[in-house]
Write an enzyme that holds these catalytic residues in place. Sequence first.
Site, mmCIF file in Angstrom:
data_model
loop_
_atom_site.group_PDB
_atom_site.id
_atom_site.type_symbol
_atom_site.label_atom_id
_atom_site.label_comp_id
_atom_site.label_asym_id
_atom_site.label_seq_id
_atom_site.Cartn_x
_atom_site.Cartn_y
_atom_site.Cartn_z
ATOM 1 N N ASN A 1 -29.200 21.841 97.283
ATOM 2 C CA ASN A 1 -29.326 22.443 96.635
ATOM 3 C C ASN A 1 -29.785 23.708 98.039
ATOM 4 O O ASN A 1 -29.970 23.169 99.425
ATOM 5 C CB ASN A 1 -31.109 22.438 96.272
ATOM 6 C CG ASN A 1 -32.318 23.984 95.872
ATOM 7 O OD1 ASN A 1 -31.869 24.664 96.874
ATOM 8 N ND2 ASN A 1 -33.162 23.957 95.146
ATOM 9 N N ARG B 1 -34.493 36.021 93.969
ATOM 10 C CA ARG B 1 -35.523 36.217 95.709
ATOM 11 C C ARG B 1 -34.375 35.820 96.289
ATOM 12 O O ARG B 1 -34.160 35.764 97.612
ATOM 13 C CB ARG B 1 -36.420 36.258 95.474
ATOM 14 C CG ARG B 1 -36.824 34.535 95.619
ATOM 15 C CD ARG B 1 -37.932 34.703 96.289
ATOM 16 N NE ARG B 1 -39.201 33.627 96.165
ATOM 17 C CZ ARG B 1 -39.629 33.033 95.454
ATOM 18 N NH1 ARG B 1 -40.624 33.293 95.003
ATOM 19 N NH2 ARG B 1 -40.013 31.138 95.794
ATOM 20 N N HIS C 1 -31.522 27.931 92.298
ATOM 21 C CA HIS C 1 -32.623 28.330 91.420
ATOM 22 C C HIS C 1 -32.423 29.200 91.210
ATOM 23 O O HIS C 1 -32.919 30.235 92.437
ATOM 24 C CB HIS C 1 -33.999 27.526 92.003
ATOM 25 C CG HIS C 1 -35.277 27.740 91.245
ATOM 26 N ND1 HIS C 1 -36.279 27.240 92.041
ATOM 27 C CD2 HIS C 1 -35.124 28.840 90.267
ATOM 28 C CE1 HIS C 1 -37.345 27.872 90.988
ATOM 29 N NE2 HIS C 1 -35.791 28.791 90.147
ATOM 30 N N HIS D 1 -31.212 27.771 100.323
ATOM 31 C CA HIS D 1 -32.207 29.006 101.898
ATOM 32 C C HIS D 1 -30.970 28.876 102.374
ATOM 33 O O HIS D 1 -31.150 29.775 103.669
ATOM 34 C CB HIS D 1 -32.900 27.465 103.011
ATOM 35 C CG HIS D 1 -33.886 26.861 101.695
ATOM 36 N ND1 HIS D 1 -35.043 27.579 101.573
ATOM 37 C CD2 HIS D 1 -34.219 25.792 101.268
ATOM 38 C CE1 HIS D 1 -36.349 27.166 101.064
ATOM 39 N NE2 HIS D 1 -35.735 26.236 100.760
ATOM 40 N N THR E 1 -41.047 25.810 94.461
ATOM 41 C CA THR E 1 -41.836 25.226 92.727
ATOM 42 C C THR E 1 -42.628 24.407 93.549
ATOM 43 O O THR E 1 -43.210 22.849 93.626
ATOM 44 C CB THR E 1 -40.509 24.461 92.579
ATOM 45 O OG1 THR E 1 -39.327 25.353 92.032
ATOM 46 C CG2 THR E 1 -41.225 24.451 90.782
ATOM 47 N N ARG F 1 -33.711 32.432 90.555
ATOM 48 C CA ARG F 1 -35.123 33.000 89.821
ATOM 49 C C ARG F 1 -34.768 34.444 89.624
ATOM 50 O O ARG F 1 -34.344 34.811 89.678
ATOM 51 C CB ARG F 1 -36.313 33.185 91.131
ATOM 52 C CG ARG F 1 -36.961 31.597 92.116
ATOM 53 C CD ARG F 1 -37.306 32.166 92.831
ATOM 54 N NE ARG F 1 -38.336 30.879 93.033
ATOM 55 C CZ ARG F 1 -39.185 30.293 92.965
ATOM 56 N NH1 ARG F 1 -40.276 30.946 92.347
ATOM 57 N NH2 ARG F 1 -39.870 29.075 93.738
ATOM 58 N N GLU G 1 -31.158 25.872 88.797
ATOM 59 C CA GLU G 1 -32.601 25.687 88.186
ATOM 60 C C GLU G 1 -33.155 27.354 87.563
ATOM 61 O O GLU G 1 -32.935 28.044 88.259
ATOM 62 C CB GLU G 1 -33.369 24.661 89.427
ATOM 63 C CG GLU G 1 -33.169 23.907 89.767
ATOM 64 C CD GLU G 1 -34.400 23.215 91.438
ATOM 65 O OE1 GLU G 1 -33.761 22.231 92.113
ATOM 66 O OE2 GLU G 1 -34.202 25.291 92.012
ATOM 67 N N GLU H 1 -36.306 15.553 85.921
ATOM 68 C CA GLU H 1 -36.587 15.060 87.634
ATOM 69 C C GLU H 1 -37.794 15.156 88.267
ATOM 70 O O GLU H 1 -38.325 16.099 87.647
ATOM 71 C CB GLU H 1 -35.733 16.184 88.253
ATOM 72 C CG GLU H 1 -35.769 15.842 89.496
ATOM 73 C CD GLU H 1 -34.669 17.120 90.339
ATOM 74 O OE1 GLU H 1 -33.855 17.668 90.060
ATOM 75 O OE2 GLU H 1 -35.617 17.235 91.641
ATOM 76 N N HIS I 1 -37.493 17.674 95.384
ATOM 77 C CA HIS I 1 -38.933 18.120 96.137
ATOM 78 C C HIS I 1 -39.473 16.951 97.065
ATOM 79 O O HIS I 1 -39.628 16.340 97.482
ATOM 80 C CB HIS I 1 -40.175 18.418 95.306
ATOM 81 C CG HIS I 1 -40.439 19.682 95.480
ATOM 82 N ND1 HIS I 1 -41.013 20.400 96.995
ATOM 83 C CD2 HIS I 1 -40.055 21.266 95.390
ATOM 84 C CE1 HIS I 1 -41.220 21.960 96.896
ATOM 85 N NE2 HIS I 1 -40.614 21.924 95.951
#
Length: 239
Positions: A8, A50, A44, A11, A102, A46, A71, A150, A193
């Site tokens: 992922n 963001r 992800h 970041h 999340t 969103r 995601e 998941e 996660h």
Amino acid sequence: MKSKLGVNIDHVATLRNARGENHPSLLEAAKEVIKKGADSITIHVREDQRHVKKNDAFILKKKINKPINLEMAPTRDMANFAIKLLPKYVCIVPEKRQEITTEGGLKLSKKNLKPIIKNLQKNKIQVSLFINPNIKDIKMSNKLGVNAVEIHTGSFAKALKNNNKKKIISEFNKIKRCRLECNNTSMKFNLGHGLDYQSAKYLKKIKNINEYNIGHFIIGESLFHSFSEVIKKFKGIIN
Ligand code: PXP
């Protein structure tokens, strides 16, 4: 069964957005983690975009040669976006505007999710649901006809970081029971996660994990060691 590693890269986008320019480049980061062994790229997008923006997703889809796992929140707008993007996988996640990350698995509601899942699958997107580790949600996911689940490993990972022995065992057993329950279905079983080397290693005791999805730790640890070293180490742990 060989487990896959989904990386992922949200970041990287967070860091890039801090200066409003294009460094560090999300595309270059995706190419780099793929070169070093990632099996898929997770983003992800969103609703408030963001970190990863919709346009980033289109660029990644066009330019990278590994599957994208998108995601997204279970909304009609996001489903329409996914159908334009056509990633290989969509993982439906709960989304709250104020959360840092999340916070938990989905609250499964047939009425809300069924039409979204059907619509995505009609467009040949494989759908997974991000759920808490409980049997009820595995059964419900199966009824909803998704391709994978998941499991939110956040509570387990936190217990391990805090060395809370009782909680480590109870959270681990929940995940293990979910894996067993999944044997009665055709759904793939993914984990994600809060994972780091220690938690991934512990979870490896559970057989038949299709994919580990890891973000924060990989990006953070790669500040001290290269993507190459960190990804290689994870691939060694999960297989
Ligand atoms: N899987 C899902 C569904 C997520 O929402 C996230 C966080 O965006 C992750 C995996 C990765 O979690 P982490 O960044 O803590 O490794």
